[in-house]
Design a protein around this motif. Structure first.
Motif, PDB file in Angstrom:
ATOM      1  N   MET A   1       0.852  -1.184   0.000  1.00  0.00           N
ATOM      2  CA  MET A   1       0.000   0.000   0.000  1.00  0.00           C
ATOM      3  C   MET A   1       0.890   1.237   0.000  1.00  0.00           C
ATOM      4  N   THR A   2       0.724   2.106  -0.979  1.00  0.00           N
ATOM      5  CA  THR A   2       1.512   3.331  -1.037  1.00  0.00           C
ATOM      6  C   THR A   2       0.644   4.506  -0.609  1.00  0.00           C
ATOM      7  N   LYS A   3       1.237   5.357   0.182  1.00  0.00           N
ATOM      8  CA  LYS A   3       0.516   6.542   0.644  1.00  0.00           C
ATOM      9  C   LYS A   3       0.858   7.718  -0.259  1.00  0.00           C
ATOM     10  N   LYS A   4      -0.147   8.474  -0.619  1.00  0.00           N
ATOM     11  CA  LYS A   4       0.086   9.652  -1.435  1.00  0.00           C
ATOM     12  C   LYS A   4       0.527  10.784  -0.504  1.00  0.00           C
ATOM     13  N   ILE A   5       1.618  11.420  -0.860  1.00  0.00           N
ATOM     14  CA  ILE A   5       2.123  12.534  -0.078  1.00  0.00           C
ATOM     15  C   ILE A   5       1.406  13.796  -0.531  1.00  0.00           C
ATOM     16  N   THR A   6       0.819  14.501   0.423  1.00  0.00           N
ATOM     17  CA  THR A   6       0.133  15.742   0.127  1.00  0.00           C
ATOM     18  C   THR A   6       1.113  16.890   0.288  1.00  0.00           C
ATOM     19  N   THR A   7       1.296  17.654  -0.777  1.00  0.00           N
ATOM     20  CA  THR A   7       2.217  18.781  -0.730  1.00  0.00           C
ATOM     21  C   THR A   7       1.466  20.077  -0.445  1.00  0.00           C
ATOM     22  N   THR A   8       2.208  21.097  -0.142  1.00  0.00           N
ATOM     23  CA  THR A   8       1.613  22.411   0.091  1.00  0.00           C
ATOM     24  C   THR A   8       0.893  22.880  -1.162  1.00  0.00           C
ATOM     25  N   GLU A   9       1.494  22.596  -2.322  1.00  0.00           N
ATOM     26  CA  GLU A   9       0.885  23.012  -3.584  1.00  0.00           C
ATOM     27  C   GLU A   9      -0.452  22.304  -3.808  1.00  0.00           C
ATOM     28  N   ASP A  10      -0.554  21.035  -3.412  1.00  0.00           N
ATOM     29  CA  ASP A  10      -1.827  20.308  -3.534  1.00  0.00           C
ATOM     30  C   ASP A  10      -2.913  20.968  -2.696  1.00  0.00           C
ATOM     31  N   ILE A  11      -2.540  21.364  -1.510  1.00  0.00           N
ATOM     32  CA  ILE A  11      -3.508  22.007  -0.609  1.00  0.00           C
ATOM     33  C   ILE A  11      -3.938  23.355  -1.166  1.00  0.00           C
ATOM     34  N   LEU A  12      -2.959  24.146  -1.648  1.00  0.00           N
ATOM     35  CA  LEU A  12      -3.290  25.466  -2.172  1.00  0.00           C
ATOM     36  C   LEU A  12      -4.124  25.391  -3.447  1.00  0.00           C
ATOM     37  N   ASN A  13      -3.975  24.324  -4.234  1.00  0.00           N
ATOM     38  CA  ASN A  13      -4.754  24.174  -5.461  1.00  0.00           C
ATOM     39  C   ASN A  13      -6.151  23.628  -5.210  1.00  0.00           C
ATOM     40  N   ASP A  14      -6.421  23.147  -4.009  1.00  0.00           N
ATOM     41  CA  ASP A  14      -7.745  22.617  -3.661  1.00  0.00           C
ATOM     42  C   ASP A  14      -8.689  23.795  -3.421  1.00  0.00           C
ATOM     43  N   ARG A  15      -9.630  24.017  -4.330  1.00  0.00           N
ATOM     44  CA  ARG A  15     -10.521  25.177  -4.237  1.00  0.00           C
ATOM     45  C   ARG A  15     -11.593  25.027  -3.152  1.00  0.00           C
ATOM     46  N   THR A  16     -11.695  23.862  -2.510  1.00  0.00           N
ATOM     47  CA  THR A  16     -12.655  23.733  -1.413  1.00  0.00           C
ATOM     48  C   THR A  16     -12.094  24.357  -0.129  1.00  0.00           C
ATOM     49  N   MET A  17     -10.764  24.551  -0.087  1.00  0.00           N
ATOM     50  CA  MET A  17     -10.140  25.122   1.101  1.00  0.00           C
ATOM     51  C   MET A  17      -9.854  26.611   0.941  1.00  0.00           C
ATOM     52  N   PHE A  18      -9.299  26.984  -0.207  1.00  0.00           N
ATOM     53  CA  PHE A  18      -8.891  28.373  -0.415  1.00  0.00           C
ATOM     54  C   PHE A  18      -9.365  28.870  -1.765  1.00  0.00           C
ATOM     55  N   THR A  19      -9.623  30.179  -1.824  1.00  0.00           N
ATOM     56  CA  THR A  19      -9.882  30.791  -3.119  1.00  0.00           C
ATOM     57  C   THR A  19      -8.538  31.055  -3.780  1.00  0.00           C
ATOM     58  N   GLU A  20      -8.557  31.398  -5.062  1.00  0.00           N
ATOM     59  CA  GLU A  20      -7.306  31.673  -5.788  1.00  0.00           C
ATOM     60  C   GLU A  20      -6.559  32.847  -5.144  1.00  0.00           C
ATOM     61  N   LYS A  21      -7.284  33.851  -4.721  1.00  0.00           N
ATOM     62  CA  LYS A  21      -6.671  35.032  -4.105  1.00  0.00           C
ATOM     63  C   LYS A  21      -6.008  34.659  -2.779  1.00  0.00           C
ATOM     64  N   GLN A  22      -6.687  33.863  -1.963  1.00  0.00           N
ATOM     65  CA  GLN A  22      -6.116  33.433  -0.682  1.00  0.00           C
ATOM     66  C   GLN A  22      -4.875  32.564  -0.903  1.00  0.00           C
ATOM     67  N   ALA A  23      -4.953  31.663  -1.876  1.00  0.00           N
ATOM     68  CA  ALA A  23      -3.825  30.775  -2.163  1.00  0.00           C
ATOM     69  C   ALA A  23      -2.610  31.588  -2.615  1.00  0.00           C
ATOM     70  N   GLU A  24      -2.834  32.606  -3.431  1.00  0.00           N
ATOM     71  CA  GLU A  24      -1.723  33.438  -3.903  1.00  0.00           C
ATOM     72  C   GLU A  24      -1.077  34.202  -2.743  1.00  0.00           C
ATOM     73  N   LYS A  25      -1.891  34.705  -1.820  1.00  0.00           N
ATOM     74  CA  LYS A  25      -1.352  35.390  -0.639  1.00  0.00           C
ATOM     75  C   LYS A  25      -0.486  34.438   0.191  1.00  0.00           C
ATOM     76  N   ILE A  26      -0.946  33.201   0.339  1.00  0.00           N
ATOM     77  CA  ILE A  26      -0.194  32.213   1.110  1.00  0.00           C
ATOM     78  C   ILE A  26       1.124  31.888   0.411  1.00  0.00           C
ATOM     79  N   ARG A  27       1.106  31.722  -0.921  1.00  0.00           N
ATOM     80  CA  ARG A  27       2.342  31.447  -1.673  1.00  0.00           C
ATOM     81  C   ARG A  27       3.366  32.563  -1.490  1.00  0.00           C
TER      82      ARG A  27
END
Length: 86
Positions: free
Chosen positions: A1-27
């Motif tokens: 069983m391999t676990k998928k590693i979640t990166t910061t970029e994956d989280i920032l690209n998830d639109r259910t958590m952040f809007t594009e504007k919020q993600a850009e501020k975080i970057r």
């Protein structure tokens, strides 16, 4: 069983958590904080900015006579080890 590693970029690209504007501020904030930790050019650090598209040049800090000797030695393939031992 391999676990998928979640990166910061994956989280920032998830639109259910952040809007594009919020993600850009975080970057931007991440890059700013990482720059403080990892060094490089910083304000008032006395470092000159390195041009990204230009290759830096080597400088020889030797006298004119030493420079002539180095040029001669390279042109005639002098063996420095043999010179120092002899």
């Amino acid at each position: 069983m391999t676990k998928k590693i979640t990166t910061t970029e994956d989280i920032l690209n998830d639109r259910t958590m952040f809007t594009e504007k919020q993600a850009e501020k975080i970057r931007i904030n991440i890059e700013k904080k990482a720059g403080k930790i990892w060094g490089g050019q910083r304000e008032n650090a006395g470092r000159k900015a390195k041009p990204k598209d230009k290759v830096l040049e080597f400088t020889k800090r030797v006298t004119a006579i030493e420079s002539r000797f180095l040029d001669y030695a390279r042109a005639h393939n002098l063996d420095y080890n043999a010179l120092m031992e002899g």
